[in-house]
Scaffold this motif. Structure first.
Motif, PDB file in Angstrom:
ATOM      1  N   LEU A  65       0.882  -1.307   0.083  1.00 32.34           N
ATOM      2  CA  LEU A  65       0.005  -0.054   0.000  1.00 32.34           C
ATOM      3  C   LEU A  65       0.818   1.104  -0.012  1.00 32.34           C
ATOM      4  O   LEU A  65       0.482   2.411  -0.506  1.00 32.34           O
ATOM      5  CB  LEU A  65      -0.994   0.058   1.128  1.00 32.34           C
ATOM      6  CG  LEU A  65      -2.073  -0.981   1.195  1.00 32.34           C
ATOM      7  CD1 LEU A  65      -3.020  -0.937   2.512  1.00 32.34           C
ATOM      8  CD2 LEU A  65      -3.098  -0.678   0.172  1.00 32.34           C
ATOM      9  N   TYR A  70      -0.945   4.308  -2.189  1.00 34.20           N
ATOM     10  CA  TYR A  70      -2.184   4.468  -1.926  1.00 34.20           C
ATOM     11  C   TYR A  70      -2.188   5.109  -0.451  1.00 34.20           C
ATOM     12  O   TYR A  70      -2.956   6.140  -0.087  1.00 34.20           O
ATOM     13  CB  TYR A  70      -2.854   3.265  -1.626  1.00 34.20           C
ATOM     14  CG  TYR A  70      -3.483   2.350  -3.114  1.00 34.20           C
ATOM     15  CD1 TYR A  70      -3.652   3.338  -4.087  1.00 34.20           C
ATOM     16  CD2 TYR A  70      -3.566   0.981  -3.114  1.00 34.20           C
ATOM     17  CE1 TYR A  70      -3.993   2.505  -5.249  1.00 34.20           C
ATOM     18  CE2 TYR A  70      -3.897   0.637  -4.088  1.00 34.20           C
ATOM     19  CZ  TYR A  70      -4.372   1.200  -5.291  1.00 34.20           C
ATOM     20  OH  TYR A  70      -4.818   0.605  -6.384  1.00 34.20           O
ATOM     21  N   TRP A  71      -1.354   4.548   0.730  1.00 32.01           N
ATOM     22  CA  TRP A  71      -1.217   5.191   1.809  1.00 32.01           C
ATOM     23  C   TRP A  71       0.099   5.754   1.859  1.00 32.01           C
ATOM     24  O   TRP A  71       0.997   5.540   1.120  1.00 32.01           O
ATOM     25  CB  TRP A  71      -1.307   4.007   2.794  1.00 32.01           C
ATOM     26  CG  TRP A  71      -2.707   3.458   2.841  1.00 32.01           C
ATOM     27  CD1 TRP A  71      -3.794   3.893   2.208  1.00 32.01           C
ATOM     28  CD2 TRP A  71      -3.298   2.609   3.837  1.00 32.01           C
ATOM     29  NE1 TRP A  71      -4.702   3.139   2.394  1.00 32.01           N
ATOM     30  CE2 TRP A  71      -4.587   2.416   3.505  1.00 32.01           C
ATOM     31  CE3 TRP A  71      -2.492   1.813   4.847  1.00 32.01           C
ATOM     32  CZ2 TRP A  71      -5.441   1.548   4.205  1.00 32.01           C
ATOM     33  CZ3 TRP A  71      -3.425   0.826   5.485  1.00 32.01           C
ATOM     34  CH2 TRP A  71      -4.687   0.926   5.275  1.00 32.01           C
ATOM     35  N   ILE A 268      -3.544   8.773   4.026  1.00 29.79           N
ATOM     36  CA  ILE A 268      -3.628   8.587   2.604  1.00 29.79           C
ATOM     37  C   ILE A 268      -2.653   9.355   1.745  1.00 29.79           C
ATOM     38  O   ILE A 268      -2.052  10.298   2.189  1.00 29.79           O
ATOM     39  CB  ILE A 268      -5.072   8.981   1.843  1.00 29.79           C
ATOM     40  CG1 ILE A 268      -5.418   8.339   0.564  1.00 29.79           C
ATOM     41  CG2 ILE A 268      -5.398  10.456   1.913  1.00 29.79           C
ATOM     42  CD1 ILE A 268      -6.617   8.749  -0.038  1.00 29.79           C
ATOM     43  N   ILE A 272      -2.360   9.720  -4.753  1.00 29.34           N
ATOM     44  CA  ILE A 272      -3.431   9.415  -5.013  1.00 29.34           C
ATOM     45  C   ILE A 272      -4.782  10.441  -4.885  1.00 29.34           C
ATOM     46  O   ILE A 272      -5.463  10.766  -5.656  1.00 29.34           O
ATOM     47  CB  ILE A 272      -4.067   7.984  -4.606  1.00 29.34           C
ATOM     48  CG1 ILE A 272      -5.386   7.510  -5.297  1.00 29.34           C
ATOM     49  CG2 ILE A 272      -4.396   8.239  -2.902  1.00 29.34           C
ATOM     50  CD1 ILE A 272      -5.681   6.037  -4.951  1.00 29.34           C
ATOM     51  N   TYR A 287     -12.518   7.347  -0.504  1.00 30.10           N
ATOM     52  CA  TYR A 287     -11.210   6.874  -0.195  1.00 30.10           C
ATOM     53  C   TYR A 287     -10.437   7.760   0.725  1.00 30.10           C
ATOM     54  O   TYR A 287      -9.495   7.067   1.433  1.00 30.10           O
ATOM     55  CB  TYR A 287     -10.358   7.071  -1.673  1.00 30.10           C
ATOM     56  CG  TYR A 287     -10.758   5.873  -2.771  1.00 30.10           C
ATOM     57  CD1 TYR A 287     -11.697   5.110  -2.802  1.00 30.10           C
ATOM     58  CD2 TYR A 287      -9.873   6.000  -3.863  1.00 30.10           C
ATOM     59  CE1 TYR A 287     -12.125   4.486  -3.648  1.00 30.10           C
ATOM     60  CE2 TYR A 287     -10.144   5.025  -4.927  1.00 30.10           C
ATOM     61  CZ  TYR A 287     -11.426   4.138  -4.739  1.00 30.10           C
ATOM     62  OH  TYR A 287     -11.347   3.414  -5.800  1.00 30.10           O
ATOM     63  N   ALA A 320      -7.196   7.135   5.355  1.00 24.15           N
ATOM     64  CA  ALA A 320      -7.966   6.499   4.337  1.00 24.15           C
ATOM     65  C   ALA A 320      -9.268   6.268   4.774  1.00 24.15           C
ATOM     66  O   ALA A 320      -9.484   6.442   6.073  1.00 24.15           O
ATOM     67  CB  ALA A 320      -7.447   5.032   4.162  1.00 24.15           C
ATOM     68  N   TRP A 403      -5.430   1.440 -11.352  1.00 19.41           N
ATOM     69  CA  TRP A 403      -5.016   1.745  -9.930  1.00 19.41           C
ATOM     70  C   TRP A 403      -5.796   2.372  -9.087  1.00 19.41           C
ATOM     71  O   TRP A 403      -6.071   1.954  -7.688  1.00 19.41           O
ATOM     72  CB  TRP A 403      -3.669   2.960 -10.249  1.00 19.41           C
ATOM     73  CG  TRP A 403      -3.006   3.432  -9.298  1.00 19.41           C
ATOM     74  CD1 TRP A 403      -2.136   2.730  -8.186  1.00 19.41           C
ATOM     75  CD2 TRP A 403      -2.873   5.058  -8.637  1.00 19.41           C
ATOM     76  NE1 TRP A 403      -1.578   3.684  -7.183  1.00 19.41           N
ATOM     77  CE2 TRP A 403      -2.069   4.933  -7.836  1.00 19.41           C
ATOM     78  CE3 TRP A 403      -3.341   5.986  -9.411  1.00 19.41           C
ATOM     79  CZ2 TRP A 403      -1.749   6.124  -7.078  1.00 19.41           C
ATOM     80  CZ3 TRP A 403      -3.076   7.214  -8.806  1.00 19.41           C
ATOM     81  CH2 TRP A 403      -2.489   7.111  -7.597  1.00 19.41           C
ATOM     82  N   PHE A 407      -7.962   0.394  -5.237  1.00 23.04           N
ATOM     83  CA  PHE A 407      -7.476   1.171  -4.001  1.00 23.04           C
ATOM     84  C   PHE A 407      -7.784   0.153  -2.869  1.00 23.04           C
ATOM     85  O   PHE A 407      -8.913  -0.242  -2.514  1.00 23.04           O
ATOM     86  CB  PHE A 407      -8.154   2.224  -3.793  1.00 23.04           C
ATOM     87  CG  PHE A 407      -7.801   3.231  -2.765  1.00 23.04           C
ATOM     88  CD1 PHE A 407      -6.573   3.926  -2.817  1.00 23.04           C
ATOM     89  CD2 PHE A 407      -8.420   3.366  -1.503  1.00 23.04           C
ATOM     90  CE1 PHE A 407      -5.988   4.553  -1.625  1.00 23.04           C
ATOM     91  CE2 PHE A 407      -8.052   3.983  -0.530  1.00 23.04           C
ATOM     92  CZ  PHE A 407      -6.863   4.595  -0.534  1.00 23.04           C
ATOM     93  N   GLY A 410      -3.372  -4.004  -2.187  1.00 23.10           N
ATOM     94  CA  GLY A 410      -2.246  -3.518  -2.084  1.00 23.10           C
ATOM     95  C   GLY A 410      -1.366  -4.546  -3.205  1.00 23.10           C
ATOM     96  O   GLY A 410      -0.643  -4.051  -3.988  1.00 23.10           O
ATOM     97  N   ALA A 413      -2.593  -4.175  -7.074  1.00 25.41           N
ATOM     98  CA  ALA A 413      -2.287  -2.796  -7.299  1.00 25.41           C
ATOM     99  C   ALA A 413      -0.740  -2.804  -7.773  1.00 25.41           C
ATOM    100  O   ALA A 413      -0.367  -2.376  -8.637  1.00 25.41           O
ATOM    101  CB  ALA A 413      -2.822  -1.803  -6.614  1.00 25.41           C
TER     102      ALA A 413
END
Length: 476
Positions: A65, A70-71, A268, A272, A287, A320, A403, A407, A410, A413
């Motif tokens: 992630l 993402y994170w 987050i 993203i 998200y 998130a 992508w 979300f 992990g 993606a």
């Protein structure tokens, strides 16, 4: 030669002791404790334990992630700077093999002994899903000799090519052997005993893997798509279906939610957030959460030094969204949206007949619907610059939207980002890899010490055991 004579009293004592032992074993049996493994319990536990690993801190939260942005982290930022902890790498490997491959191999054998092909097929599907996660993360792995510890204490590593092609064969056989209306199963906490859904999930995994190898083995990939297509519409997930594990309250909660009960060091990623804002994407407030002290969603740059990240403030940056962090948030393994992205790329690459733009639009729309956004919103969204399908650069169109759609997933993606090279991400700000983003997980140290010969052979074939070594599937 003299014969050894055993006195009569000694023979009597030996017989008496053996009889006493048998009697003790008989009277000490618990009549309420089963002496054989129950397949429904083995299936439930196997699903829960391995989805936990897939969705949990070591494979996802402190790994993929972060890598796929993402994170990010606002405290203890080593993982976000690609300084991987040895414990996490070991945990992912050990859990998937000991709680996954071993258990589902046992369930497959139990299916044979019970003459229930559905238990065996489901075990093979779940085991194949786990092997796919392992090879996606590490590359060459023990496969053919895995799950047979009584025979192979130090299993040989198979090449990633052989793992993927072996899984394609296993999944095809499993999908074929599933029979609805007979051989009922219990303990299915993933798909509720729906045999058709298991068949469709198996076929979805086949298509996922076929696309993985398409850059290397186009003819093999094409044969898989042709074979699945021959099964007609029923071979694939119907519209807006999601293969997911629905978590419950503690102690069966989502591992992300469990993590949030005692810590708050994730945010987050700015990457993203910036993309969603640029596209005016309605998934942004789903998200990401709104920070307590601001009225705007703010992501955190990946890989900041710990002191810099901490100064941003917990109440001024976004975590998130609750669809991923709530106690009962589901863990997604495969979705109709992902399926349609796979088919869109397959159509673009002449692996199947069909309209790539139409399938792409279906995929994006399905992602909206998956998070409660009306289809009508997707119609407008799909006409925007940067969203509308571009056949001249399909990897960008599919890579960026896939992508966004994946979300929270992990490992998947991360793998698709490596394969498609989109979105074009920048390495962590203070990353430890000289401006590079990880391409894999390193093997755990236990393999070097306990399976050294086979470990060394894998490294010699695949490349140095580094985070930056590209895997076989990642051709470009």
């Amino acid at each position: 030669m003299k014969k050894l004579l055993i006195p009569t009293y000694l023979l009597f004592a030996i017989v008496l002791l053996a009889s006493c032992r048998k009697e003790l074993e008989r009277i000490n049996k618990n009549p309420n404790e089963p002496t054989t493994v129950q397949p429904d319990y083995l299936l439930s536990n196997g699903i829960k334990a391995n989805v936990d690993t897939y969705w949990g801190p070591d494979a996802a939260m402190d790994g993929t992630l972060l890598y796929v942005q993402y994170w990010s982290k606002i405290q203890y930022t080593d993982a976000d700077r690609y300084i991987a902890g040895a414990t996490g790498t070991q945990t992912v490997w050990s859990n998937f093999y000991a709680q996954g491959i071993e258990d589902f191999t046992a369930l497959a054998q139990l299916g044979d002994s019970l003459h229930n092909p559905n238990y065996k097929a489901i075990a093979v599907i779940m085991r194949s899903w786990i092997f796919q996660q392992l090879t996606d993360l590490y590359g060459d792995i023990p496969y053919k000799q895995a799950g047979q510890i009584s025979q192979y204490l130090t299993p040989v590593y198979d090449s990633q090519k052989d793992v993927y092609t072996g899984l394609l064969a296993e999944l095809k056989q499993a999908a074929t052997s599933l029979t609805a209306g007979s051989n009922g199963i219990g303990g299915d906490i993933l798909l509720g005993g729906n045999i058709l859904r298991w068949k469709q999930f198996a076929n979805g995994l086949r298509l996922r893997i076929a696309l993985r190898i398409a850059d290397r083995e186009f003819a093999t990939a094409k044969a898989v798509f042709d074979d699945v297509a021959a099964g007609g519409a029923a071979a694939l997930l119907p519209k807006d279906t999601v293969v997911k594990l629905n978590y419950l309250a503690s102690p069966n909660q989502n591992p992300v939610g469990r993590n949030r009960e005692t810590r708050n060091d994730y945010r987050i990623s700015k990457s993203i957030v910036d993309k969603l804002k640029a596209l005016n994407d309605p998934r942004l407030p789903i998200y990401a959460t709104m920070p307590k002290d601001t009225n705007v969603i703010i992501g955190v740059t990946n890989g900041l030094p710990s002191d810099s990240a901490a100064r941003l403030g917990f109440t001024k940056t976004s975590d998130a969204g609750t669809v991923f962090t709530a106690t009962t948030a589901p863990a997604i393994l495969f979705s109709y949206a992902e399926q349609q992205f796979i088919l869109a790329e397959a159509a673009q690459r002449n692996l199947i007949a069909g309209s790539a733009p139409a399938l792409y639009n279906q995929a994006v729309t399905a992602s909206f619907v998956q998070y409660g956004i009306p289809e009508a919103s997707a119609v407008t969204y799909l006409t925007r610059s940067g969203v509308a399908y571009d056949a001249t650069n399909f990897k960008k169109s599919i890579g960026e939207q896939k992508w966004l759609a994946l979300f929270g997933q992990g490992i998947e993606a991360f793998t698709e980002w490596r394969r498609l090279d989109y979105p074009q991400l920048k390495a962590a700000y203070a990353g430890a890899l000289g401006g590079n983003i990880p391409m894999r997980f390193k093997y755990p140290s236990s393999e070097q010490s306990l399976n050294g010969t086979n470990y060394k052979a894998a490294v010699a074939r695949q490349g140095a055991d580094l985070l930056t070594t590209k895997l076989w599937f990642d051709k470009f």
